[in-house]
Design a protein around this motif. Structure first.
Motif, short mmCIF file in Angstrom:
data_model
loop_
_atom_site.label_atom_id
_atom_site.label_comp_id
_atom_site.label_asym_id
_atom_site.label_seq_id
_atom_site.Cartn_x
_atom_site.Cartn_y
_atom_site.Cartn_z
N THR A 150 2.07 8.56 -6.34
CA THR A 150 0.99 9.55 -6.37
C THR A 150 1.35 10.76 -5.50
O THR A 150 1.12 11.92 -5.89
N THR A 183 -6.49 14.99 -1.27
CA THR A 183 -6.45 13.67 -0.62
C THR A 183 -7.31 12.64 -1.36
O THR A 183 -7.06 11.44 -1.26
N ALA A 189 1.18 4.20 -2.96
CA ALA A 189 0.84 5.60 -2.66
C ALA A 189 1.98 6.57 -2.94
O ALA A 189 1.73 7.74 -3.24
N TRP A 198 -4.71 6.23 2.71
CA TRP A 198 -3.91 7.43 2.97
C TRP A 198 -4.74 8.71 2.96
O TRP A 198 -4.17 9.81 2.94
N ARG A 199 -6.06 8.60 2.96
CA ARG A 199 -6.88 9.80 2.93
C ARG A 199 -7.11 10.39 4.32
O ARG A 199 -7.64 11.49 4.44
N LEU A 245 -5.40 10.20 -3.45
CA LEU A 245 -4.58 9.18 -2.79
C LEU A 245 -5.38 7.90 -2.61
O LEU A 245 -6.62 7.92 -2.56
N PRO A 246 -4.69 6.76 -2.46
CA PRO A 246 -5.40 5.51 -2.15
C PRO A 246 -6.19 5.66 -0.85
O PRO A 246 -5.82 6.46 0.02
N SER A 258 -2.01 11.40 5.25
CA SER A 258 -1.75 12.15 4.01
C SER A 258 -0.69 13.22 4.23
O SER A 258 0.16 13.45 3.37
N ARG A 307 0.83 -1.21 0.00
CA ARG A 307 0.00 0.00 0.00
C ARG A 307 0.86 1.26 0.00
O ARG A 307 0.52 2.26 -0.65
#
Length: 660
Positions: free
Chosen positions: A284, A321, A281, A328-329, A324-325, A334, A277
């Motif tokens: 990005t 945000t 991320a 990670w929000r 983001l995946p 983030s 994960r």
């Protein structure tokens, strides 16, 4: 002491808790030092040493062998934090015998200053010996005495090149003394490491020793009692066994570098952390970082590697945000992810903090200028740098063990060493390591001429002047060593020189394979060498007699370091052992040291100062102030690390008591 796997004994490290009575002994030692009693005692031992050396020189090989066996028997009883009086009284004669062995088997005659340094080190002091006075030989004499104890003796060097060089250089001497020596290097396998640590004298870097010590602790799961340790060893396999045989004596070369400069950050042992994960991320986050503008959306403190988002920055982050995946929000996650991406973009520079080798990020040690291929930045920073450079992302790491160098070196029962630059750090060495500093006078007066620094307002003008000066010296057929802090600067200067038709050798983390060959030629007439700090500590540049008579090695320092001691280490490559030499520092108002450690208003004053001679005075004061501020910051950082280690120890001790 207990049995170690492979029938080699294991020697427990020294406890960090001072036993009753040691505080009083520490005070008495300090008073003896301040009153001059130690120095008088050392001078008396020197007289015994010189008389014994005269007597031993007339002995046959059989007679020397008998004396050596007697001394080995005496020193095998040496143990504990202080040298036993029954052993100490044999020290002068034992060193005299080793000096004779050095003469006969190595063709080297130890000078009085080297023997005086060896005496002081065996008494548990750090010795300041001028560059070129022969620290390598003095360290070998002390290591031989500790090797005779049969307990682990580690000679700690500033880098792997010096460890291998010195071990090979001194091997005939150690063999003649009945000792075995090896260099322990990072690329060796566990079986080789284990075999290496069984040697009487082991040469290695402080990082290598601490890393192996921590790995052993991990393998043994922190067991303390001999019985538990033995059970762990019985269950292990050859490639999953501890490699060290404990800690007893450490003889530190370039002691200020190892004990102070490298101790700014702890050593961390990491293991792979499968985290797909994070890997998904990071690219990005690096793309989104391109939408953030410095000062408008965030501010960076380079000294602390801290990123602070402004109010507009927080609003922009909230909008982004969604890209983001899902994991990670979260606001905290983030922010942390974007912080690492911004640091990778704005702070960490290619060919300064790292190089790219075979599509891999190799971290560069700024103290030594050498690559560290097995190291990784943590918390996703390494992957952010990889994404920025467009190389394949490696698996992130997780911390498995962590230890400061101060805590590690205090675990040795005996600690001593030498350096050419111990100025200004005697108090910290005493507070952190209980080490006193002894200055040994030079054998020959120094003929190194350090000219006033050359000052410039702009970086470009400094490069131009440095190349002009190099061309002048090259026409005179004098060897020139140009020292830089960054790999990129070394290559830029080399490119400018080649455009002028001046051929030069470049020594940096990209060209470390040619290090020995480049250093061997650096003192020849007309040779120009551009090097990072790899050409600093521990490097001997031999200057032929005809070059010495013409003026010797010319050192040009491209910019000042954060410590004046490191400046003098580069200057010390020239003017060694009474040979002439010259050193000049080049400083501009745009240098990294001044930009990072001067207040903003002081930086503006440097640009506005006129005329030229006033700017020179201002830059000289600014350089000294910046170095003082940099060293104060690093000292505070080291104190925080020591306090953190102590806090962790106290917490673990408390937890163990609760279990009981």
């Amino acid at each position: 002491m207990e049995t170690f796997a492979g029938n080699a004994p294991w020697y427990p490290p020294r406890s960090l808790e001072r036993p009753p009575g040691q505080a009083l002994a520490r005070l008495r030692r300090r008073l003896d030092y301040l009153s001059g009693r130690q120095q008088r005692r050392r001078q008396a031992e020197m007289e015994v040493l010189e008389n014994s050396r005269t007597r031993f020189r007339h002995l046959s090989e059989a007679g020397l062998a008998n004396e050596l066996e007697n001394f080995r028997r005496h020193f095998s009883r040496d143990r504990g934090f202080f040298c036993r009086p029954s052993v100490a009284r044999h020290r002068p004669a034992a060193l005299a015998l080793l000096a004779v062995y050095m003469e006969r088997w190595m063709g080297m005659t130890p000078y009085r200053v080297q023997l005086l340094a060896a005496l002081a080190m065996h008494q548990g002091a750090l010795v300041q010996l001028a560059p070129g006075e022969g620290k390598t030989l003095a360290l070998a004499l002390v290591a031989a005495l500790y090797g005779w104890t049969g307990r682990p003796c580690h000679v700690v060097t500033a880098n792997d090149y010096l460890a291998q060089r010195d071990a090979e250089l001194m091997a005939p001497f150690y063999r003649a003394c009945g000792l075995r020596t090896v260099a322990v290097l990072p690329d060796q396998k566990p079986v080789e490491l284990k075999r290496g640590y069984t040697a009487d004298v082991v040469y290695a870097t402080g990082k290598q020793l601490l890393a192996d010590f921590l790995r052993d602790e991990l393998l043994l799961a922190g067991v303390q009692t001999p019985q538990q340790r033995q059970l762990r060893l019985m269950r292990g396999t050859p490639d999953r066994m501890p490699v060290m045989r404990g800690l007893f004596a450490a003889v530190v070369d370039e002691a200020d570098s190892v004990l102070i400069d490298e101790a700014n950050t702890p050593l961390i042992i990491s293991g792979p952390d499968h985290n797909p994960r994070l890997l998904a991320a990071v690219p990005t986050a690096c793309r989104l970082a391109g939408l953030f503008r410095a000062e408008d959306h965030y501010r960076i403190n380079p000294a602390y590697l801290a990123v602070t988002f402004t109010e507009p920055g927080h609003r922009l982050l909230d909008k982004l945000t969604a890209d983001l995946p899902p994991l990670w929000r979260n606001e905290q996650r983030s922010e942390e992810l974007l912080r690492q991406a911004l640091l990778a973009r704005d702070v960490f520079e290619r060919n300064r903090h790292y190089v790219v080798v075979d599509d891999k990020i190799v971290i560069v040690d700024e103290n030594t200028g050498r690559g560290m291929p097995d190291r990784q930045w943590s918390y996703g920073l390494h992957q952010a740098v990889e994404a920025r450079e467009g190389v394949p992302l490696t698996a992130p790491s997780r911390t498995m063990a962590r230890r400061s160098f101060q805590t590690f070196f205090r675990r040795y029962h005996r600690l001593c060493g030498a350096s050419g630059t111990l100025q200004g750090i005697a108090g910290e060495l005493w507070d952190s390591y209980d080490l006193l500093t002894v200055r040994v006078p030079s054998r020959l007066p120094s003929r190194l001429i350090v000219t006033p620094p050359a000052h410039f307002a702009k970086h470009k003008a400094k490069i131009q002047s440095l190349c002009d000066r190099t061309a002048e010296l090259h026409l005179k057929e004098l060897p020139v060593l140009i020292g830089t802090r960054r790999i990129s600067d070394s290559e830029t200067i080399a490119e400018h020189l080649r455009r002028r038709g001046i051929e030069c050798a470049v020594l940096n983390a990209r060209a470390h394979e040619q290090e020995a060959a480049i250093i061997a030629e650096a003192g020849q007439a007309g040779t120009v060498t551009v090097a990072t700090n790899m050409a600093g500590r521990g490097i001997d540049i031999n200057v032929p007699p005809e070059v010495a008579s013409a003026g010797g090695l010319q050192v040009l320092m491209f910019e000042p370091h954060e410590s004046r001691r490191v400046d003098w280490q580069l200057f010390g490559r020239s003017g060694r052992q009474g040979v002439p030499g010259r050193a000049t520092m080049f400083v501009s108002a745009e240098d990294d040291l001044l930009q990072r450690h001067l207040p903003w208003f002081a930086r503006w004053l440097l640009y506005l100062t006129n005329p030229e001679f006033m700017r020179g005075i201002a830059l000289r004061i600014a350089t000294q102030l910046s170095q003082w501020r940099a060293q104060r910051f690093l000292w505070r950082q080291r104190r925080r690390m020591v306090n953190r280690d102590k806090l962790i120890r106290d917490q673990l001790t408390f937890a163990e008591r609760l279990k009981e």
